[in-house]
Design a protein around this motif. Structure first.
Motif, mmCIF file in Angstrom:
data_model
loop_
_atom_site.group_PDB
_atom_site.id
_atom_site.type_symbol
_atom_site.label_atom_id
_atom_site.label_comp_id
_atom_site.label_asym_id
_atom_site.label_seq_id
_atom_site.Cartn_x
_atom_site.Cartn_y
_atom_site.Cartn_z
ATOM 1 N N PHE A 1 0.932 -1.140 -0.124
ATOM 2 C CA PHE A 1 0.007 -0.012 0.056
ATOM 3 C C PHE A 1 0.882 1.193 -0.048
ATOM 4 C CE2 PHE A 1 0.780 -1.193 4.499
ATOM 5 C CZ PHE A 1 1.174 0.368 4.943
ATOM 6 N N VAL A 2 0.461 2.402 -0.242
ATOM 7 C CA VAL A 2 1.025 3.654 -0.198
ATOM 8 C C VAL A 2 0.066 4.524 0.431
ATOM 9 C CG1 VAL A 2 1.908 5.365 -1.527
ATOM 10 C CG2 VAL A 2 2.065 3.344 -2.575
ATOM 11 N N GLN A 3 0.726 5.066 1.646
ATOM 12 C CA GLN A 3 -0.084 6.009 2.567
ATOM 13 C C GLN A 3 -0.239 7.175 1.967
ATOM 14 O OE1 GLN A 3 1.741 6.219 6.572
ATOM 15 N NE2 GLN A 3 0.320 8.132 6.929
ATOM 16 N N VAL A 4 -1.452 7.662 2.172
ATOM 17 C CA VAL A 4 -1.925 9.046 1.724
ATOM 18 C C VAL A 4 -1.994 9.835 2.882
ATOM 19 C CG1 VAL A 4 -3.913 10.310 0.794
ATOM 20 C CG2 VAL A 4 -3.370 7.997 0.044
ATOM 21 N N ASP A 5 -1.401 11.108 2.601
ATOM 22 C CA ASP A 5 -1.192 12.185 3.633
ATOM 23 C C ASP A 5 -1.671 13.551 3.090
ATOM 24 O OD1 ASP A 5 -0.396 12.513 6.553
ATOM 25 O OD2 ASP A 5 0.430 14.215 5.686
ATOM 26 N N SER A 6 -2.180 14.619 3.869
ATOM 27 C CA SER A 6 -2.409 15.764 3.449
ATOM 28 C C SER A 6 -1.314 17.045 3.034
ATOM 29 C CB SER A 6 -3.621 16.341 4.077
ATOM 30 O OG SER A 6 -3.077 16.576 5.439
ATOM 31 N N VAL A 7 -0.219 16.282 4.055
ATOM 32 C CA VAL A 7 0.855 17.473 4.119
ATOM 33 C C VAL A 7 1.543 17.686 2.867
ATOM 34 C CG1 VAL A 7 3.009 18.218 5.164
ATOM 35 C CG2 VAL A 7 1.127 17.215 6.339
ATOM 36 N N GLN A 8 1.668 18.960 2.304
ATOM 37 C CA GLN A 8 2.206 19.156 1.087
ATOM 38 C C GLN A 8 3.208 20.248 1.002
ATOM 39 O OE1 GLN A 8 0.571 19.421 -3.504
ATOM 40 N NE2 GLN A 8 -0.729 20.564 -2.014
ATOM 41 N N THR A 9 4.352 20.092 2.006
ATOM 42 C CA THR A 9 5.426 21.125 2.290
ATOM 43 C C THR A 9 5.996 21.115 0.839
ATOM 44 O OG1 THR A 9 5.438 20.594 4.552
ATOM 45 C CG2 THR A 9 7.449 21.559 3.650
ATOM 46 N N VAL A 10 6.408 19.947 0.238
ATOM 47 C CA VAL A 10 6.833 19.838 -1.275
ATOM 48 C C VAL A 10 5.860 19.163 -1.931
ATOM 49 C CG1 VAL A 10 8.856 19.030 -2.270
ATOM 50 C CG2 VAL A 10 9.151 19.843 0.039
ATOM 51 N N ALA A 11 5.564 17.797 -1.650
ATOM 52 C CA ALA A 11 4.482 17.067 -2.571
ATOM 53 C C ALA A 11 3.765 16.191 -1.447
ATOM 54 C CB ALA A 11 5.313 16.427 -3.605
ATOM 55 N N ARG A 12 2.714 15.881 -1.823
ATOM 56 C CA ARG A 12 1.976 14.897 -1.024
ATOM 57 C C ARG A 12 2.946 13.383 -0.684
ATOM 58 N NH1 ARG A 12 -2.324 18.081 0.336
ATOM 59 N NH2 ARG A 12 -3.464 18.764 -1.326
ATOM 60 N N ARG B 1 14.685 20.078 17.493
ATOM 61 C CA ARG B 1 15.869 19.868 17.073
ATOM 62 C C ARG B 1 16.319 20.091 15.743
ATOM 63 N NH1 ARG B 1 18.421 14.571 19.775
ATOM 64 N NH2 ARG B 1 17.538 15.442 21.692
ATOM 65 N N TYR B 2 15.217 19.767 14.900
ATOM 66 C CA TYR B 2 15.238 20.109 13.314
ATOM 67 C C TYR B 2 14.062 20.975 13.085
ATOM 68 C CZ TYR B 2 18.189 16.149 14.106
ATOM 69 O OH TYR B 2 19.224 15.143 14.786
ATOM 70 N N GLY B 3 13.802 21.100 11.619
ATOM 71 C CA GLY B 3 12.554 21.885 11.278
ATOM 72 C C GLY B 3 11.377 20.870 11.692
ATOM 73 N N TYR B 4 10.200 21.510 11.672
ATOM 74 C CA TYR B 4 9.157 20.692 12.091
ATOM 75 C C TYR B 4 8.503 19.477 11.159
ATOM 76 C CZ TYR B 4 5.349 22.157 8.866
ATOM 77 O OH TYR B 4 4.424 22.058 7.855
ATOM 78 N N TYR B 5 8.947 19.510 9.788
ATOM 79 C CA TYR B 5 8.873 18.630 9.065
ATOM 80 C C TYR B 5 9.906 18.235 7.836
ATOM 81 C CZ TYR B 5 5.477 15.691 5.797
ATOM 82 O OH TYR B 5 4.885 14.820 5.041
ATOM 83 N N VAL B 6 10.889 17.409 8.360
ATOM 84 C CA VAL B 6 12.195 17.382 7.609
ATOM 85 C C VAL B 6 12.162 15.936 7.134
ATOM 86 C CG1 VAL B 6 13.582 18.519 9.123
ATOM 87 C CG2 VAL B 6 13.421 16.405 9.788
ATOM 88 N N PHE B 7 12.867 15.635 5.865
ATOM 89 C CA PHE B 7 12.884 14.837 4.769
ATOM 90 C C PHE B 7 13.926 13.862 4.901
ATOM 91 C CE2 PHE B 7 10.037 18.022 3.479
ATOM 92 C CZ PHE B 7 9.133 17.371 2.765
ATOM 93 N N PRO B 8 13.871 12.758 5.389
ATOM 94 C CA PRO B 8 15.080 11.707 5.398
ATOM 95 C C PRO B 8 15.952 11.445 4.107
ATOM 96 C CG PRO B 8 13.335 10.874 6.582
ATOM 97 C CD PRO B 8 12.897 11.859 5.840
#
Length: 406
Positions: free
Chosen positions: A43-54, A325-332
């Motif tokens: 499956f692929v999780q769906v989420d509304s946050v679009q800081t960059v792309a969903r 410690r980092y930004g509120y929504y950071v990308f690994p």
């Protein structure tokens, strides 16, 4: 621990291979090829946050850089070869899973009835029949079709009016289906008008669904505890998963192994009898850097990611800014079989650029010229996914290495 041992390096490679993150991120990203990728992941999780792309788009793009969002939209809304429903969260699943969701619907209905009596405003049960009748007579509807009933502004996405609650209940219990999304708003219709009759007619025995869920989860993880098997689809309970493991072990379908963590400690897990052999036969990972979504399935279990990769990762959305410690929504950032850091970035769609606020390398990761070039290529690929054409770096964007956890 006197069990066959899977060392950390091969364990990482097996885990990443099962998550389609070991091979080059090329290959078909539309139609049957995209459907096969979703089936491979489960499956692929769906989420509304679009800081960059969903999240769902970033998950697929990390594995197929040619992926673009219209391809998923076609599978969901035209071909009906995938459907949207619930695992541990909202997700896109292959239609082949739908017969097992027919067994899930009654369980979810009973569970939601218990929980929502205290979680949601009263009165939504009275809206079941009117909402169902409106959709039957007038066709697909969104939650804002019924906003006139509130009489006051919403306090936020969690503040559902009774008809919105009714729509979600009827969807979660299988009467309605998500026909499409307008932007990110669900558009609901009767399940019989959205999903093929054959998928809705099939209802396997509960024992088949349990076997499908546990067996499928193990094959998509490579190795797992009973709790991890239960959590994968959220179809089986932990007790059911333990029972399945005991029975599968007795039949010789699985075995116990000791999986080495990043810190050298061993963890007892179940796997297929040939898992260690397969892990050692895998090729080395490609060296390209990939930007992962915070909701990537490889990272969904934060404790497992820390145990296997030595990467401590938490989303700090609800942490006060002064304590982050980092930004509120950071990308690994994944490079080969190693998580090398995290990046804080946002899409500035008006300016057409991806703004890089900060990057924190993990301890021991040097940002030399070669790695900087691979990073820039990865960020530019992500920018193009988001419809952007350039990168902009904030002053001092490359930070000190990630601090040790206290």
């Amino acid at each position: 621990m006197s069990l066959p041992r899977l060392e950390n390096g091969p364990a990482r490679r097996l885990f990443l291979d099962r998550h389609a993150l070991l091979e080059p991120p090329t290959g078909p990203a539309t139609g049957a090829g995209l459907l096969a990728l979703i089936d491979r992941l489960g499956f692929v999780q769906v989420d509304s946050v679009q800081t960059v792309a969903r999240a769902h788009h970033m998950i697929l793009h990390a594995r197929r850089t040619g992926y673009r969002p219209p391809a998923l939209k076609r599978l969901l809304e035209r071909d009906r070869s995938v459907f949207e429903h619930w695992t541990h969260d909202a997700a896109i699943l292959p239609l082949s899973a739908y017969p097992h969701w027919m067994n899930r619907f009654p369980r979810d209905k009973a569970r939601i009835e218990r929980r929502w009596k205290t979680w949601r405003d009263p009165g939504y049960e009275e809206r079941f029949a009117p909402v169902r009748d409106h959709i039957r007579r007038h066709g697909p509807a969104r939650s804002d079709t019924f906003t006139h009933e509130r009489g006051r502004p919403s306090d936020g996405w969690w503040d559902w009016h009774p008809s919105k609650t009714a729509l979600e209940f009827l969807w979660r219990s299988g009467e309605l289906a998500v026909a499409r999304r307008d932007g990110f708003r669900k558009v609901y219709d009767l399940a019989e008008r959205v999903l093929p009759a054959a998928a809705r007619a099939a209802r396997p025995p509960l024992s088949d669904t349990l076997d499908w869920a546990c067996s499928g989860a193990l094959d998509r993880l490579g190795f797992a505890s009973p709790g991890e098997l239960a959590a994968f689809w959220d179809l089986a309970t932990p007790a059911e998963a333990r029972g399945w493991c005991a029975a599968a072990l007795a039949r010789g379908e699985i075995c116990e192994i000791a999986v080495e963590g990043a810190d050298g400690r061993l963890h007892r897990r179940y796997a297929r009898p040939d898992a260690i052999e397969r892990a050692h036969a895998l090729p080395p990972p490609v060296g390209a850097i990939r930007v992962l979504s915070p909701f990537d399935p490889a990272l969904r279990d934060r404790a497992r990611a820390e145990r296997l990769f030595g990467f401590r990762y938490r989303i700090e959305i609800f942490v006060p800014a002064a304590q982050r410690r980092y930004g509120y929504y950071v990308f690994p950032l994944l490079e080969g079989d190693r998580l090398i850091g995290r990046v804080d970035m946002t899409a500035d769609r008006a300016a057409g650029c991806l703004r890089i606020a900060a990057l924190w390398p993990e301890r021991g990761v040097r940002m030399g010229a070669g790695r900087r070039a691979r990073l820039e290529a990865a960020l530019m690929r992500t920018a193009r996914l988001a419809g952007l054409d350039r990168l902009e770096y904030a002053p001092g964007w490359l930070r000190d290495q990630s601090p040790k956890d206290e």
